[in-house]
Design a protein around this motif. Structure first.
Motif, mmCIF file in Angstrom:
data_model
loop_
_atom_site.group_PDB
_atom_site.id
_atom_site.type_symbol
_atom_site.label_atom_id
_atom_site.label_comp_id
_atom_site.label_asym_id
_atom_site.label_seq_id
_atom_site.Cartn_x
_atom_site.Cartn_y
_atom_site.Cartn_z
ATOM 1 N N GLU A 305 0.821 -1.226 0.000
ATOM 2 C CA GLU A 305 0.000 0.000 0.000
ATOM 3 C C GLU A 305 0.847 1.266 0.000
ATOM 4 O O GLU A 305 0.512 2.261 0.645
ATOM 5 C CB GLU A 305 -0.950 -0.006 1.213
ATOM 6 C CG GLU A 305 -2.035 -1.050 1.135
ATOM 7 C CD GLU A 305 -1.777 -2.220 2.076
ATOM 8 O OE1 GLU A 305 -1.212 -2.012 3.153
ATOM 9 O OE2 GLU A 305 -2.146 -3.347 1.711
ATOM 10 N N GLU A 332 1.892 -7.313 9.104
ATOM 11 C CA GLU A 332 0.781 -6.437 9.501
ATOM 12 C C GLU A 332 0.035 -7.092 10.657
ATOM 13 O O GLU A 332 -0.263 -8.279 10.615
ATOM 14 C CB GLU A 332 -0.166 -6.229 8.322
ATOM 15 C CG GLU A 332 -1.387 -5.400 8.669
ATOM 16 C CD GLU A 332 -2.145 -4.927 7.422
ATOM 17 O OE1 GLU A 332 -1.573 -4.161 6.637
ATOM 18 O OE2 GLU A 332 -3.287 -5.346 7.235
ATOM 19 N N HIS A 349 -0.803 -10.680 5.887
ATOM 20 C CA HIS A 349 -1.120 -9.587 4.973
ATOM 21 C C HIS A 349 -1.977 -10.162 3.873
ATOM 22 O O HIS A 349 -2.230 -11.363 3.831
ATOM 23 C CB HIS A 349 0.135 -8.883 4.421
ATOM 24 C CG HIS A 349 -0.168 -7.479 4.012
ATOM 25 N ND1 HIS A 349 -0.327 -7.107 2.703
ATOM 26 C CD2 HIS A 349 -0.400 -6.377 4.760
ATOM 27 C CE1 HIS A 349 -0.635 -5.807 2.676
ATOM 28 N NE2 HIS A 349 -0.684 -5.353 3.896
ATOM 29 N N HIS A 447 0.261 -0.152 11.780
ATOM 30 C CA HIS A 447 -0.206 -1.538 11.644
ATOM 31 C C HIS A 447 0.745 -2.347 10.763
ATOM 32 O O HIS A 447 0.643 -3.553 10.694
ATOM 33 C CB HIS A 447 -1.628 -1.576 11.078
ATOM 34 C CG HIS A 447 -1.769 -0.880 9.749
ATOM 35 N ND1 HIS A 447 -1.936 0.486 9.656
ATOM 36 C CD2 HIS A 447 -1.741 -1.349 8.492
ATOM 37 C CE1 HIS A 447 -2.011 0.816 8.372
ATOM 38 N NE2 HIS A 447 -1.885 -0.273 7.645
ATOM 39 N N HIS A 448 1.644 -1.682 10.056
ATOM 40 C CA HIS A 448 2.687 -2.375 9.292
ATOM 41 C C HIS A 448 3.969 -2.403 10.122
ATOM 42 O O HIS A 448 4.254 -1.441 10.832
ATOM 43 C CB HIS A 448 3.002 -1.637 7.983
ATOM 44 C CG HIS A 448 1.960 -1.832 6.924
ATOM 45 N ND1 HIS A 448 1.946 -1.086 5.773
ATOM 46 C CD2 HIS A 448 0.913 -2.694 6.833
ATOM 47 C CE1 HIS A 448 0.930 -1.467 5.009
ATOM 48 N NE2 HIS A 448 0.286 -2.438 5.628
HETATM 49 MN MN MN Z 1 -1.395 -3.412 4.760
#
Ligand code: MN
Length: 493
Positions: A305, A332, A349, A447-448
């Protein structure tokens, strides 16, 4: 051969002319002995080059030489005798390399029966290194101080950890981060200031259109695809269900072609890390899944992303971990198990988890992806191995970067998850689910993350110090209350 054979470290050993040439010769010989011990030690990942300095001119010249050497990833200093520190000001002022101050002594033991003033004058690190430390503090220099006898395993291990961090930092200045498409729309935590990032970490982060991959994808030859497919068959399990299904096997071939196109692009741009986004895939048949996973296995950093900070961090962590057992991946935090007393984090992920963390041989599977609107992507599915690991993230606070690290204990899956078509890791955050998550959230952690069984908190602490950024380490129960207080205080700045 050393792990980092294109990097080296300079060991600058301080003394002065006061004691006469015989003492300086002894210092030279001892410096060479210590360097040889480090260079032969299997845990030392890079070569150490010793040099003895006795005057302000020699000190400045030694720093200049180290700084002019692109292969030099850092400087270790140690005062065998007293070495008045005003002599060091010019060298320090010109230095841009990471510093480690080794506070050791050539002789382990006091020679009780024979000790005399000659011995005292030669072996006065206790005294010389204090003078040295004062000047580094006086000049506000960030450095790691390693204390103990130079042959002790702990001393070797602490220097080795710093070397790994220093090489990761040096690598970050030369291996570029390429972004294919922008960040996922509306997402905040993956954003950041790329100018600040380059000034802080050296990361050269540049954007490219996905057409760069689509164009290279079109020109991949069938024989190249077969070659990569053969490598997949060596590294991974290809279930009969996929092998005997022409549509699914074709999806695997498409991932092989995507990998070839991506690898070619990464080579063309000198990149060590890259990002993709499912929102920008024009001209590609699928979201790169298996392709990204196999590239990560070869040492490339990755962020999904458009997350370029995590891509660069994963690259840095993979560099720190080179030749070590364990594995390092993009990760993640996905979903929780909230059973009282047995709370767990399930990390995964959409696709892109590195097979270097797998507990068993990963399987190639083909499944639909609910977002992105492309063909069903082929991906590797596996459980991550149990064991102690770290999850690390870097956030941009606007005026500063912050590294947040959580020590975790990965556990075996208590139950099979036959309907979950992605690689997954299950872990208990330390010191406890509640404290770890409270601190992570309060610190603004993303969150990553970069997730690794090989990288240690110490390496990340060294990396943050070298880059000159804030860091938050979550894992020690005794520090939890203090850390909460500190983070709440920072909110009010
Ligand atoms: Mn992600």
């Amino acid at each position: 051969m050393k792990t980092f054979d294109t990097y080296c470290f300079h060991l600058i050993v301080g003394t002065q002319t006061l004691y006469g040439p015989a003492v300086i010769e002894q210092v030279r010989s001892h410096a060479a002995t210590i360097a040889a011990f480090f260079n032969e030690h299997p845990r030392m990942p890079a070569t150490v080059l010793p040099e003895v300095v006795t005057s302000p001119e020699e000190i400045a010249a030694a720093f200049r030489k180290a700084n002019a050497d692109p292969a030099c990833a850092g400087i270790i200093t140690w005062m065998h005798t007293f070495s008045p520190s005003k002599m060091w000001i010019r060298g320090f002022a010109e230095n841009t390399k990471p510093l480690l101050h080794l506070h050791t002594q050539f002789n382990r033991d006091i020679p009780w029966s024979s000790i005399d003033m000659d011995f005292m004058n030669l072996n006065q690190s206790a005294h010389g290194d204090r003078e040295h430390g004062f000047m580094q503090t006086r000049m506000g220099l960030a450095r790691k101080v390693v204390v103990g006898f130079w042959q002790d395993e702990e001393v070797v291990s602490r220097i080795a950890a710093w070397m790994r961090a220093a090489v990761a930092y040096a690598d970050g200045m030369v291996s570029r981060v390429v972004r294919l498409g922008d960040n996922m729309r509306e997402v905040a935590v993956t954003e950041g200031n790329k100018v600040s990032a380059q000034m802080t970490f050296g990361w050269q982060v540049n954007g490219y259109g996905i057409a760069e991959i689509a164009q290279r994808y079109r020109y991949v030859s069938p024989s190249e695809i077969e070659e990569v497919l053969q490598q997949y068959l060596e590294r991974y399990e290809l279930p009969a269900a996929v092998r005997n299904n022409p549509t699914q096997l074709n999806r695997v071939r498409e991932q092989a072609a995507l990998e070839i196109a991506l690898r070619r692009f990464l080579a063309d741009t000198g990149a060590g890390a890259f990002t993709t986004t499912f929102e920008d895939l024009a001209g590609l048949p699928q979201l790169p899944g298996l392709a990204v996973q196999n590239l990560m296995a070869d040492g490339y950093g990755f962020g999904a992303e458009g997350d370029w900070k995590t891509a660069a961090l994963v690259r840095a962590m993979k560099t720190m971990a080179r030749d070590m057992a364990g594995g390092t991946s993009f990760m993640e935090d996905y979903t929780y198990h909230l059973e009282a007393g047995n709370e767990l984090v399930l990390g995964a992920h959409m696709l892109e988890i590195c097979p270097s963390i797998a507990a068993e041989k990963p399987r190639i599977e083909v499944h639909p992806l609910s977002i992105g609107g492309k063909d069903d992507p082929a991906r590797l599915v596996f459980d991550a191995r149990p064991g102690r690991a770290v999850a690390a993230t870097i956030i941009d606070l606007g005026d500063a970067f912050r590294l947040i690290v959580n020590e975790v204990e990965a556990v075996p899956l208590p139950h099979a998850m036959p309907r979950l078509p992605v690689a997954r890791a299950l872990w208990k955050p330390l010191p406890s689910f509640r404290d770890a998550l409270e601190l992570w959230i309060l610190a603004g952690g993303a969150h990553h993350s970069g997730y690794s069984y090989a990288v240690t908190t110490e390496m990340l602490e060294d990396y943050a110090r070298i880059a000159g950024i804030e860091s938050v380490f979550i894992g020690n129960a005794a520090e939890t209350a203090l850390l909460r207080h500190e983070l709440e205080h920072k909110l009010r700045r």
